[in-house]
Design a protein around this motif. Sequence first.
Motif, mmCIF file in Angstrom:
data_model
loop_
_atom_site.group_PDB
_atom_site.id
_atom_site.type_symbol
_atom_site.label_atom_id
_atom_site.label_comp_id
_atom_site.label_asym_id
_atom_site.label_seq_id
_atom_site.Cartn_x
_atom_site.Cartn_y
_atom_site.Cartn_z
ATOM 1 N N GLY A 179 2.253 -14.752 -5.146
ATOM 2 C CA GLY A 179 2.708 -13.389 -5.375
ATOM 3 C C GLY A 179 3.780 -13.275 -6.434
ATOM 4 N N GLU A 180 3.706 -12.197 -7.197
ATOM 5 C CA GLU A 180 4.733 -11.906 -8.202
ATOM 6 C C GLU A 180 5.839 -11.057 -7.578
ATOM 7 O OE1 GLU A 180 3.193 -10.376 -11.919
ATOM 8 O OE2 GLU A 180 1.253 -11.302 -11.510
ATOM 9 N N ILE A 181 7.031 -11.228 -8.109
ATOM 10 C CA ILE A 181 8.185 -10.448 -7.686
ATOM 11 C C ILE A 181 8.543 -9.463 -8.792
ATOM 12 C CG2 ILE A 181 10.592 -10.536 -6.955
ATOM 13 C CD1 ILE A 181 8.705 -11.816 -4.977
ATOM 14 N N ASN A 182 8.771 -8.226 -8.422
ATOM 15 C CA ASN A 182 9.143 -7.204 -9.398
ATOM 16 C C ASN A 182 10.435 -6.530 -8.939
ATOM 17 O OD1 ASN A 182 9.072 -5.358 -11.514
ATOM 18 N ND2 ASN A 182 7.785 -3.911 -10.383
ATOM 19 N N LYS A 183 11.514 -6.799 -9.675
ATOM 20 C CA LYS A 183 12.824 -6.215 -9.373
ATOM 21 C C LYS A 183 13.235 -6.477 -7.918
ATOM 22 C CE LYS A 183 12.413 -2.639 -12.925
ATOM 23 N NZ LYS A 183 12.377 -1.197 -13.246
ATOM 24 N N GLY A 184 13.021 -7.702 -7.477
ATOM 25 C CA GLY A 184 13.468 -8.106 -6.153
ATOM 26 C C GLY A 184 12.512 -7.799 -5.022
ATOM 27 N N ASN A 185 11.400 -7.136 -5.321
ATOM 28 C CA ASN A 185 10.430 -6.771 -4.285
ATOM 29 C C ASN A 185 9.050 -7.343 -4.624
ATOM 30 O OD1 ASN A 185 12.184 -4.993 -2.709
ATOM 31 N ND2 ASN A 185 12.120 -3.667 -4.511
ATOM 32 N N LEU A 186 8.184 -7.354 -3.612
ATOM 33 C CA LEU A 186 6.819 -7.793 -3.860
ATOM 34 C C LEU A 186 6.137 -6.848 -4.838
ATOM 35 C CD1 LEU A 186 5.541 -8.679 -0.263
ATOM 36 C CD2 LEU A 186 6.256 -10.266 -2.053
ATOM 37 N N HIS A 187 5.448 -7.418 -5.816
ATOM 38 C CA HIS A 187 4.625 -6.604 -6.704
ATOM 39 C C HIS A 187 3.511 -5.960 -5.861
ATOM 40 C CE1 HIS A 187 1.800 -5.624 -9.929
ATOM 41 N NE2 HIS A 187 2.809 -5.756 -10.784
ATOM 42 N N PRO A 188 3.144 -4.717 -6.141
ATOM 43 C CA PRO A 188 2.100 -4.058 -5.321
ATOM 44 C C PRO A 188 0.818 -4.858 -5.183
ATOM 45 C CG PRO A 188 3.139 -2.480 -6.810
ATOM 46 C CD PRO A 188 3.693 -3.828 -7.158
ATOM 47 N N THR A 189 0.476 -5.650 -6.172
ATOM 48 C CA THR A 189 -0.764 -6.423 -6.089
ATOM 49 C C THR A 189 -0.706 -7.496 -5.006
ATOM 50 O OG1 THR A 189 0.056 -7.893 -7.824
ATOM 51 C CG2 THR A 189 -1.361 -6.078 -8.512
ATOM 52 N N VAL A 190 0.482 -7.910 -4.621
ATOM 53 C CA VAL A 190 0.602 -8.936 -3.572
ATOM 54 C C VAL A 190 0.029 -8.406 -2.254
ATOM 55 C CG1 VAL A 190 2.187 -10.386 -2.252
ATOM 56 C CG2 VAL A 190 2.651 -9.902 -4.665
ATOM 57 N N LEU A 191 0.327 -7.149 -1.953
ATOM 58 C CA LEU A 191 -0.178 -6.560 -0.711
ATOM 59 C C LEU A 191 -1.698 -6.451 -0.742
ATOM 60 C CD1 LEU A 191 2.488 -3.737 -0.225
ATOM 61 C CD2 LEU A 191 2.615 -6.181 0.330
ATOM 62 N N GLU A 192 -2.249 -6.177 -1.921
ATOM 63 C CA GLU A 192 -3.708 -6.106 -2.055
ATOM 64 C C GLU A 192 -4.331 -7.489 -1.833
ATOM 65 O OE1 GLU A 192 -2.903 -2.814 -5.552
ATOM 66 O OE2 GLU A 192 -4.229 -4.496 -5.959
ATOM 67 N N PRO A 241 -6.377 -5.969 -10.071
ATOM 68 C CA PRO A 241 -5.559 -5.034 -9.286
ATOM 69 C C PRO A 241 -6.362 -3.823 -8.818
ATOM 70 C CG PRO A 241 -4.344 -5.776 -11.214
ATOM 71 C CD PRO A 241 -5.761 -6.305 -11.360
ATOM 72 N N LYS A 242 -6.011 -3.310 -7.646
ATOM 73 C CA LYS A 242 -6.630 -2.150 -6.999
ATOM 74 C C LYS A 242 -8.031 -2.442 -6.469
ATOM 75 C CE LYS A 242 -4.684 1.155 -6.841
ATOM 76 N NZ LYS A 242 -3.659 1.543 -5.845
ATOM 77 N N ILE A 255 -8.755 -1.236 -15.283
ATOM 78 C CA ILE A 255 -8.381 -0.337 -14.197
ATOM 79 C C ILE A 255 -9.411 -0.406 -13.070
ATOM 80 C CG2 ILE A 255 -7.110 1.217 -15.723
ATOM 81 C CD1 ILE A 255 -9.543 3.099 -15.608
ATOM 82 N N THR A 256 -8.953 -0.117 -11.866
ATOM 83 C CA THR A 256 -9.852 -0.091 -10.698
ATOM 84 C C THR A 256 -9.498 1.103 -9.829
ATOM 85 O OG1 THR A 256 -9.628 -2.491 -10.791
ATOM 86 C CG2 THR A 256 -10.918 -1.608 -8.995
ATOM 87 N N PRO A 257 -9.574 2.306 -10.376
ATOM 88 C CA PRO A 257 -9.177 3.486 -9.587
ATOM 89 C C PRO A 257 -10.251 3.878 -8.574
ATOM 90 C CG PRO A 257 -10.018 4.185 -11.692
ATOM 91 C CD PRO A 257 -10.033 2.674 -11.715
ATOM 92 N N GLU A 258 -9.852 4.679 -7.607
ATOM 93 C CA GLU A 258 -10.838 5.220 -6.676
ATOM 94 C C GLU A 258 -11.680 6.293 -7.362
ATOM 95 O OE1 GLU A 258 -8.898 6.487 -3.115
ATOM 96 O OE2 GLU A 258 -7.762 4.631 -2.939
ATOM 97 N N LEU A 259 -11.076 7.019 -8.291
ATOM 98 C CA LEU A 259 -11.788 8.057 -9.037
ATOM 99 C C LEU A 259 -11.440 7.933 -10.516
ATOM 100 C CD1 LEU A 259 -13.442 10.694 -9.284
ATOM 101 C CD2 LEU A 259 -11.339 11.951 -8.759
ATOM 102 N N TYR A 260 -12.481 7.842 -11.346
ATOM 103 C CA TYR A 260 -12.273 7.742 -12.798
ATOM 104 C C TYR A 260 -13.045 8.867 -13.476
ATOM 105 C CZ TYR A 260 -11.881 5.713 -17.479
ATOM 106 O OH TYR A 260 -11.592 5.509 -18.813
ATOM 107 N N ILE A 261 -12.321 9.741 -14.174
ATOM 108 C CA ILE A 261 -12.929 10.877 -14.868
ATOM 109 C C ILE A 261 -12.854 10.605 -16.364
ATOM 110 C CG2 ILE A 261 -12.836 13.374 -15.236
ATOM 111 C CD1 ILE A 261 -11.237 13.557 -12.594
ATOM 112 N N THR A 262 -13.997 10.622 -17.019
ATOM 113 C CA THR A 262 -14.003 10.420 -18.468
ATOM 114 C C THR A 262 -14.408 11.718 -19.151
ATOM 115 O OG1 THR A 262 -16.331 9.730 -18.619
ATOM 116 C CG2 THR A 262 -14.696 8.023 -18.122
ATOM 117 N N VAL A 263 -13.725 12.026 -20.224
ATOM 118 C CA VAL A 263 -13.994 13.243 -20.981
ATOM 119 C C VAL A 263 -14.283 12.857 -22.424
ATOM 120 C CG1 VAL A 263 -13.124 15.502 -21.685
ATOM 121 C CG2 VAL A 263 -12.398 14.519 -19.488
ATOM 122 N N ALA A 264 -15.490 13.175 -22.886
ATOM 123 C CA ALA A 264 -15.891 12.899 -24.272
ATOM 124 C C ALA A 264 -15.799 11.415 -24.606
ATOM 125 C CB ALA A 264 -15.047 13.732 -25.239
#
Length: 331
Positions: free
Chosen positions: A11-24, A163-164, A266-275
């Motif tokens: 796991g990576e540390i970001n500013k003293g806390n677990l990076h969000p990807t660690v929880l994933e 990630p995600k 990116i790995t979003p739950e919803l990805y909207i592409t325009v043009a």
Amino acid sequence: MAEPTGILVLGEINKGNLHPTVLELLAAGKTLARGLSQKLSLGLAGPSLDQPAKDGIAHGADTIYTATHQLLEQPHLDLLLAAWTQICRTANPAVILIARTTAGRDLAPRLAARLNVGLAQDCLEVKLDDSTKRLVAHRPIYGGNAVAAVSPKGTPQIAAVRPKAYDPLPADPSRHGETINVAVNLDPSMAKTKLVQRNEEQTGGVRLDTARIVISGGRGLGGPEPFKKLDEIAKILGAAVGASRAAVDAGWVPPAMQVGLTGKTITPELYITVAISGASQHMAGCSGAKVLVAINKDADANIFKEARYGVVGDWQKILPSFTETLRELVK
């Protein structure tokens, strides 16, 4: 030497806390550990790890390996690699999971080389083979047009996970675990690079690479001004705004907004592409999106082959009503 056992998340540390990807990764690792009836461990390296270790146990880790050293206060990847290598040799896991972040892209292959094993890069899913109980990683190939199932040779098996790709487990503060301190001998001379200046990117709103919803614009928007309309939609949805390489190359938006093979993955739950036409290099960066919505006036655009929902038409006529409908829905 004892038989490798268990799942280890580095796991990576970001500013003293677990990076969000660690929880994933802990969520992904927990499923693997249950499948093997073995323990899930978390390896951390940094100057102070008490709180990250507690958070790791609350989110599913059974054992925390901590390599504490003041030299790790600065982001020297060479030193972090040395600490991670020592953690791996101490934990002796069967499987190692690393987040494919900016640092993870650098560290994962170098760690695999030091351990003399293979690496599965850019994984969207990790699971166990039913018969062999070996790791099988699913990763996009051919510019995101296909997904390959690969099983790294050697042990430990290492996978760099996008990630995600996984949702974190709910925190359980009542959980208890074991913490094992790992001694690391670090010296400033081990760092092959020197940090001379830190320039932090000033970003407002949601980060593109960790956003649950992303809306991106392409060359078909015709210029930088229409991206303000995407910003408006993003504020309604709590989304991040991205762009195709063509829009970035045209200078309409900064490179930090680029989604694709040479930009952000990116790995979003919803990805909207325009043009956006859906060029392979762009699709390689968004193939992990759970739901893709495409708006494009070209009915033959490649993007529609990948989209779950598509709207064929001029974005200038579609976006105003789309935006107003969203406003009504989120009231």
